[in-house]
Design a protein around this motif. Structure first.
Motif, mmCIF file in Angstrom:
data_model
loop_
_atom_site.group_PDB
_atom_site.id
_atom_site.type_symbol
_atom_site.label_atom_id
_atom_site.label_comp_id
_atom_site.label_asym_id
_atom_site.label_seq_id
_atom_site.Cartn_x
_atom_site.Cartn_y
_atom_site.Cartn_z
ATOM 1 N N ARG A 20 0.825 -1.209 0.000
ATOM 2 C CA ARG A 20 0.000 0.000 0.000
ATOM 3 C C ARG A 20 0.865 1.268 0.000
ATOM 4 O O ARG A 20 0.513 2.276 -0.588
ATOM 5 N N LEU A 21 2.045 1.217 0.677
ATOM 6 C CA LEU A 21 2.929 2.383 0.787
ATOM 7 C C LEU A 21 3.624 2.704 -0.530
ATOM 8 O O LEU A 21 3.887 3.864 -0.848
ATOM 9 N N TRP A 22 3.899 1.678 -1.310
ATOM 10 C CA TRP A 22 4.599 1.902 -2.574
ATOM 11 C C TRP A 22 3.776 2.698 -3.574
ATOM 12 O O TRP A 22 4.329 3.356 -4.456
ATOM 13 N N ILE A 23 2.487 2.650 -3.457
ATOM 14 C CA ILE A 23 1.636 3.378 -4.405
ATOM 15 C C ILE A 23 1.873 4.884 -4.328
ATOM 16 O O ILE A 23 2.192 5.529 -5.336
ATOM 17 N N PRO A 24 1.765 5.530 -3.124
ATOM 18 C CA PRO A 24 2.039 6.973 -3.072
ATOM 19 C C PRO A 24 3.513 7.300 -3.322
ATOM 20 O O PRO A 24 3.833 8.355 -3.898
ATOM 21 N N ILE A 25 4.429 6.396 -2.881
ATOM 22 C CA ILE A 25 5.855 6.667 -3.111
ATOM 23 C C ILE A 25 6.147 6.710 -4.607
ATOM 24 O O ILE A 25 6.877 7.587 -5.099
ATOM 25 N N THR A 26 5.580 5.766 -5.340
ATOM 26 C CA THR A 26 5.762 5.753 -6.794
ATOM 27 C C THR A 26 5.223 7.030 -7.428
ATOM 28 O O THR A 26 5.840 7.617 -8.323
ATOM 29 N N GLY A 27 4.071 7.488 -6.948
ATOM 30 C CA GLY A 27 3.499 8.737 -7.458
ATOM 31 C C GLY A 27 4.405 9.931 -7.187
ATOM 32 O O GLY A 27 4.601 10.795 -8.047
ATOM 33 N N ILE A 28 4.977 9.971 -5.971
ATOM 34 C CA ILE A 28 5.876 11.080 -5.608
ATOM 35 C C ILE A 28 7.125 11.064 -6.484
ATOM 36 O O ILE A 28 7.581 12.104 -6.964
ATOM 37 N N ILE A 29 7.679 9.860 -6.702
ATOM 38 C CA ILE A 29 8.877 9.746 -7.539
ATOM 39 C C ILE A 29 8.597 10.219 -8.959
ATOM 40 O O ILE A 29 9.393 10.962 -9.558
#
Length: 328
Positions: A52-61
């Protein structure tokens, strides 16, 4: 016919237990107790949370990549454009505004070299005591041009070529004469004028003085620079004595970017000071002066050890461009 009664070797209880064992054997393996099952789910919770955390991190990147790409474009595009064959002069005014001048050094080498040389020795920016940066003057709407150069104030005495401290401070390395000896050396007085006469360039760019935002130097007064403020301007080029100026103009560059053109328009629209102290020349209020000039994309080979007089002696296919310099 009567149905034969089935007999069993196992009791009913035993048969029931046998069926239960068979059902358990065929069912999915899940022999954990409720407590054990809860513990297993707890162990899997971090992995799910990571997903679940990788979804927003990917968006930020992705957002950062997009922003970085935009920044690089803003930086690299002007940098790339500055690597053209044309040098550029960044003229900073005292009020902080800047003008970027594209210099046609290849097409108009004599006029361009004259301007670059004067800028490098501080002709436009020398500031000691009462001396200040070169002043914009002759800002006349009737003639659709304005000038800058030798004057640092509205007075015929406030001329750069009359400043002995400035003249004596010119680096000898830039005024050295390889082919002429040192006969010129002692002329650093008022007679040492920057009104030297230079041959005109042969390039077609020199006749573009009629175009708006093009800068030209006055062939009769090489310390005088004229900026045209009207497209197709020709008949309005008249000096303060009423004599045609256009025949003496040699274009060598243009203020091409919108930001520079906006600044020039603002200067040209300033309130006018009719009695400026420079004969019939019209000044502005407030006064606009040059603070600093820097260059980009200059030829290192030419300008590292540039000698003005030696260069002019061989400019224009070997013809002497300095013939009138000694007596100017």
């Amino acid at each position: 016919m009567r149905k034969k009664k089935q007999t069993y070797s196992l009791t009913a209880k035993e048969r029931k237990q046998q069926r239960m064992r068979a059902a358990q054997k065929n069912a999915p393996v899940s022999n954990m107790s409720a407590a054990e099952n809860g513990a297993a789910q707890g162990e899997n919770a971090p992995a799910a949370a990571k997903k679940r955390l990788w979804i927003p991190i990917t968006g930020i990147i992705l957002a950062l990549v997009i922003i970085l790409t935009a920044v690089l474009l803003l930086v690299l595009v002007p940098l790339y454009s500055s690597q053209s064959k044309y040098p550029r002069a960044v003229i900073e005014l005292e009020d902080g505004r800047k003008l970027t001048l594209t210099i046609w050094e290849e097409e108009c080498p004599i006029a361009a070299s004259n301007f670059i040389f004067l800028a490098k020795i501080g002709f436009f920016t020398y500031s000691q005591g009462d001396s200040k940066g070169s002043l914009f003057y002759d800002v006349e709407e009737a003639h659709s041009f304005m000038r800058f150069g030798a004057y640092y104030d509205y007075s015929t005495n406030a001329m750069r070529q009359k400043q002995t401290d400035f003249l004596n401070g010119i680096p000898r390395s830039m005024m050295n004469v390889v082919h002429e000896g040192l006969s010129y050396e002692d002329n650093r007085t008022e007679n040492y004028k920057f009104g030297y006469r230079l041959y005109k360039d042969n390039g077609t760019e020199k006749d573009r003085y009629r175009e708006k935002y093009v800068i030209s130097f006055n062939n009769n007064e090489a310390g005088d620079f004229v900026i045209n403020m009207q497209e197709g301007n020709s008949s309005n080029f008249i000096d303060k004595s009423g004599n045609p100026l256009k025949n003496a103009l040699v274009a060598f560059g243009q203020f091409e970017d919108e930001a520079s053109q906006k600044v020039l328009d603002e200067i040209f629209a300033l309130p006018k000071e009719e009695n400026s102290g420079l004969s019939q020349a019209v000044g502005t209020y407030p006064k606009i002066r040059i603070k600093r000039i820097t260059f980009r994309n200059l030829s290192k080979k030419k300008w590292k050890n540039f000698e003005f007089i030696s260069y002019m002696l061989t400019a224009l296919d070997g013809k002497s461009a300095i013939s009138g310099w000694r007596n100017a």
